[in-house]
Design an enzyme around this catalytic site. Structure first.
Site, short mmCIF file in Angstrom:
data_model
loop_
_atom_site.label_atom_id
_atom_site.label_comp_id
_atom_site.label_asym_id
_atom_site.label_seq_id
_atom_site.Cartn_x
_atom_site.Cartn_y
_atom_site.Cartn_z
N GLY A 235 0.82 -1.20 0.00
CA GLY A 235 0.00 0.00 0.00
C GLY A 235 0.86 1.24 0.00
O GLY A 235 2.05 1.20 0.28
N GLY A 240 -3.41 2.55 5.18
CA GLY A 240 -4.00 1.60 6.10
C GLY A 240 -3.37 0.23 6.03
O GLY A 240 -3.90 -0.73 6.60
N THR A 260 11.39 -2.58 11.58
CA THR A 260 12.65 -2.39 10.84
C THR A 260 13.08 -0.93 10.80
O THR A 260 14.16 -0.62 10.30
CB THR A 260 12.51 -2.89 9.40
OG1 THR A 260 11.47 -2.15 8.74
CG2 THR A 260 12.18 -4.38 9.37
N HIS A 277 1.92 3.40 16.25
CA HIS A 277 2.00 1.97 15.97
C HIS A 277 2.04 1.16 17.26
O HIS A 277 1.36 0.13 17.38
CB HIS A 277 3.25 1.66 15.13
CG HIS A 277 3.06 1.92 13.66
ND1 HIS A 277 3.02 0.92 12.73
CD2 HIS A 277 2.87 3.07 12.97
CE1 HIS A 277 2.83 1.44 11.53
NE2 HIS A 277 2.75 2.74 11.66
#
Length: 451
Positions: A235, A240, A260, A277
């Site tokens: 994406g 999203g 990462t 996140h």
């Protein structure tokens, strides 16, 4: 044991009265759902739904034989009628067991919100678990918990999968749900559009939905959702894609989140992104900050120590990075893994993201400099990406990886930018070739490219 679902929706039903949202607007036909209620073998009614007698008649059932009506939660939906001739509804105290004359046994299961779950055992030993809306089992610990009497996994589990995927993760961690358990979503609300999107999201959690009036035979074989072992989610920026990837694993225990990107001193915007996140992730997930992905993918093989629970992925300062154990990594919150001493780690991996991994590797091989690139940087990068793809092909760990799709935008103005775009496109294609499922997320909508 026969279970008829007189309703499968949230307490207010679907569509919600007066709600203008898109999910409610499209909840018609089989997509419309009354408040969840269960009729067990025609003798036990769990929860009430509007017009229960008519709902039973539409399903080809009768309430005439009902001898017990139990409630699982404080009701905040439309007023419910108790049909004439039915016993007055009641509730079993947590931990207590009710034995019915026809051979059913009902045990009250404590949950983490106001309400009561019910474990029902049939005359032939079949077992089902029903949880109220928005509830998860309270005090459930993994590592060998098998319920009363040392029983194994449930044959059928009915719960609010969409609102509380962590409840399903807890049951899996405790050995109470396995691959043969029929997991059916109930209390379905308007948070997910009805139809294909609903079934897609549930299938990713190893669950399914059925229409109001459906009858289920507890313990009967059925085709369980086929869960892909490797998934690539692509994406653009803010599409999203990370949310979609996280959603695919939130109903599973002991997930290892591989970040990462690391940290960037002085970059406030990046710190905010990382914080968002972290806040989204379940507290029981573990986090590994590293770009050394191959050892993690190979940790499913006996003898590998990478990412063993309670260990660091590598010594501080090495490329393998460090483990940041989140709440629950050592069993906090009542959920633990199967414990140390395993010959291999098969915990699911969520890798976010491949674009940042590629940036790191291109830094290491000097890919940004034209002379270094021509003198061996190109070959060094190929070797690193080939090793990653080979590890993905060989791993038996469930893997969900996230990557950016950058090939559809403006052509980068610099040679280094075009090089990164091209190499990421090659990496995405090679990684996708090893995955059973590939998704493209656009405007928060997941489109299946494969699987």
């Amino acid at each position: 044991m026969d279970v008829t679902l007189l309703g499968t929706g949230a307490p207010q039903g679907l569509p919600r009265p007066g709600c203008p949202c898109a999910a409610c607007a499209t909840a018609v036909g089989d997509g419309a759902r009354a408040a969840t209620a269960l009729l067990v073998d025609g003798v036990l009614l769990i929860d009430l739904t509007p017009g229960p007698a008519f709902a039973a008649a539409r399903a080809g059932r009768s309430l005439a034989g009902v001898r017990q009506v139990l409630l699982s939660h404080p009701h905040d939906g439309p007023a419910m009628e108790v049909p004439a001739g039915l016993p007055q509804p009641g509730r079993v105290a947590d931990g207590r067991e009710l034995a019915l004359l026809d051979g059913h046994r009902v045990r009250a299961v404590a949950v983490d919100i106001p309400g009561t779950g019910y474990e029902i055992t049939g005359a032939d030993g079949e077992r089902l678990l029903y949880l109220p809306p928005g509830a998860a089992p309270a005090g459930l610990a993994g590592g060998g918990h098998r319920g009363p009497g040392g029983a194994g996994p449930y044959d059928l589990v009915l719960l609010d999968v969409l609102e509380r995927p962590d409840a399903l993760a807890r049951l899996r961690a405790g050995g109470l749900v396995d691959a043969a358990t029929d997991v059916v979503a109930v209390h379905v609300d308007h948070g997910v559009p009805p139809g294909p999107e609903l079934h897609r999201r549930l299938a990713a959690a190893g669950a399914r939905a059925v229409a109001d009036g459906s009858s289920l035979v507890v313990g009967e074989y059925h085709a369980v959702p086929d869960l892909p072992r490797r998934t690539l989610v692509l994406g653009g920026a803010r599409s999203g894609k990370s949310v979609e990837a996280e959603r695919r694993l939130e109903a599973f225990p002991d997930v290892v989140y591989v970040a990462t990107g690391g940290t960037r001193d002085g970059d406030e915007d990046w710190a905010q992104r990382v914080s968002l996140h972290r806040e989204r992730r379940p507290g029981s997930w573990r986090t590994v900050e590293t770009c050394d992905l191959v050892p993690l993918l190979e940790a499913d093989r006996p003898g590998r120590e990478a990412d063993r629970p309670g260990r660091q992925a590598a010594s501080p300062g090495t490329e393998a990075g460090r483990v940041a154990a989140g709440p629950g990594a050592d069993g906090a919150g009542g959920v633990t893994g199967s414990g140390g001493g395993r010959g291999a780690d098969v915990s699911p991996l969520l890798i976010d993201c491949l674009a940042l991994w590629l940036t790191h590797v291109m830094d290491e091989v000097g890919a940004w400099d034209d002379e270094t690139w021509a003198a061996g940087g190109r070959q060094a990068l190929r070797e690193r990406t080939d090793a990653l793809v080979a590890a993905v092909r060989a791993t038996s760990r469930p893997v969900v990886a996230v990557s950016n799709e950058v090939g559809s935008g403006v052509v980068p103005a610099t040679p280094a930018g075009r090089r990164f775009r091209d190499e990421l496109g090659r990496l995405n294609a090679a990684f996708a070739a090893e995955c059973e499922q590939v998704l493209l997320v656009v405007a928060g909508q997941a489109l299946a490219l494969r699987g």
